[in-house]
Design an enzyme around this catalytic site. Sequence first.
Site, PDB file in Angstrom:
ATOM      1  CG  ASP A  10      15.582   7.230  26.623  1.00 63.47           C
ATOM      2  OD1 ASP A  10      14.516   6.642  27.136  1.00 63.47           O
ATOM      3  OD2 ASP A  10      16.191   8.205  27.523  1.00 63.47           O
ATOM      4  CB  SER A  11      11.789  10.022  27.447  1.00 60.42           C
ATOM      5  OG  SER A  11      12.576   9.440  28.434  1.00 60.42           O
ATOM      6  CB  CYS A  73      12.515   4.417  26.386  1.00 58.27           C
ATOM      7  SG  CYS A  73      11.490   4.942  27.378  1.00 58.27           S
ATOM      8  CD  GLU A 152      16.979  13.880  30.546  1.00 59.26           C
ATOM      9  OE1 GLU A 152      17.419  14.859  29.855  1.00 59.26           O
ATOM     10  OE2 GLU A 152      16.879  12.490  29.887  1.00 59.26           O
ATOM     11  CB  CYS A 184      14.625   3.603  34.006  1.00 55.09           C
ATOM     12  SG  CYS A 184      14.565   5.177  33.493  1.00 55.09           S
ATOM     13  CG  HIS A 186      16.858   8.880  32.052  1.00 59.20           C
ATOM     14  ND1 HIS A 186      16.006   8.184  31.114  1.00 59.20           N
ATOM     15  CD2 HIS A 186      17.253   9.872  31.855  1.00 59.20           C
ATOM     16  CE1 HIS A 186      15.809   9.314  30.620  1.00 59.20           C
ATOM     17  NE2 HIS A 186      16.528  10.518  30.908  1.00 59.20           N
TER      18      HIS A 186
HETATM   19  N1  DGL Z   1      14.633   6.155  30.134  1.00 62.91           N
HETATM   20  C1  DGL Z   1      13.287   5.966  29.974  1.00 62.91           C
HETATM   21  C2  DGL Z   1      12.948   4.525  30.521  1.00 62.91           C
HETATM   22  O1  DGL Z   1      13.813   3.760  30.346  1.00 62.91           O
HETATM   23  C3  DGL Z   1      12.196   6.728  30.312  1.00 62.91           C
HETATM   24  C4  DGL Z   1      12.396   7.936  31.582  1.00 62.91           C
HETATM   25  C5  DGL Z   1      11.353   8.851  31.459  1.00 62.91           C
HETATM   26  O2  DGL Z   1      10.996   9.514  30.344  1.00 62.91           O
HETATM   27  O3  DGL Z   1      10.393   8.717  32.218  1.00 62.91           O
HETATM   28  O4  DGL Z   1      11.788   4.057  30.981  1.00 62.91           O
END
Ligand code: DGL
Length: 267
Positions: A10-11, A73, A152, A184, A186
Amino acid sequence: MDKRPIGIFDSGVGGLTVVKQVMKVMPHENIVYFGDTARLPYGSKSKETVTKFSKQNVRFLLTKKVKTIIVACNTASSNSLEALHKTFDVPIFGVVDAGVAEALGTTQNKKIGVIGTAGTVRSGAYEKMICKEDKELQVFSKACPLFVPLAEEGWTDNEIARLTAERYLEELLEKGIDSLVLGCTHYPLLKRCIGTVAGMDVKLVDPAKATAKQVKLFLREKGIENFGEAPGERSFYLSDYTDMFYSICQKALKQGYNPEIIDIEQF
Ligand code: DGL
């Protein structure tokens, strides 16, 4: 029996919500996680950049001899999965398919909300796949970029998170959605806050569990499961140091992990 690890990227810390489900569904599998914290967020970047980063992430995970990779991600899954499939031989799973399947099984009034990064919403991946299944379904999407830095930072259930959720979800709730896809990885970290704002009539859909089940089935079909008795080993790599990683791991995985920092630009 195949002890090679599953690679997950993931990012940033968002993919830990997928790691959590993989650990639940496949407790004996070894996992190598990579969070691209040096280059986060992906959600505001172009398809080309996200694809370039994703290819580097896969190349890094391949050095760990992974047997399969999960793109944990949504931004990379919706913009770069096809390119990854074309470039690499290793089996690679995204999270969007599973999210769509889950949303289709959840909605009753055929009004589905999708929240994600700007990159995911711009790609239209969820709408296209959902509407392909049933033309009567209505999909309302909303980019919620501020949820990523909140996650984060570990600000997942405070006043700022709640106000942000209220502002973002207002227009989707006005449409009468009964299901809301957390598009997402996150966002499940803010699940309690998002759920409170969305209300009891809206079911939250987290693609992570369905993704983990999909991968388990695949490993079984291919005969490459790890049948070991011991709990799987987990290694965590980041492309830059982040203060919050240990505590977010503790919250998401019920155990803290110390990450190793790597230079992703080498891959
Ligand atoms: N967690 C990621 C997603 O599912 C990316 C969040 C990001 O880096 O903007 O899209």
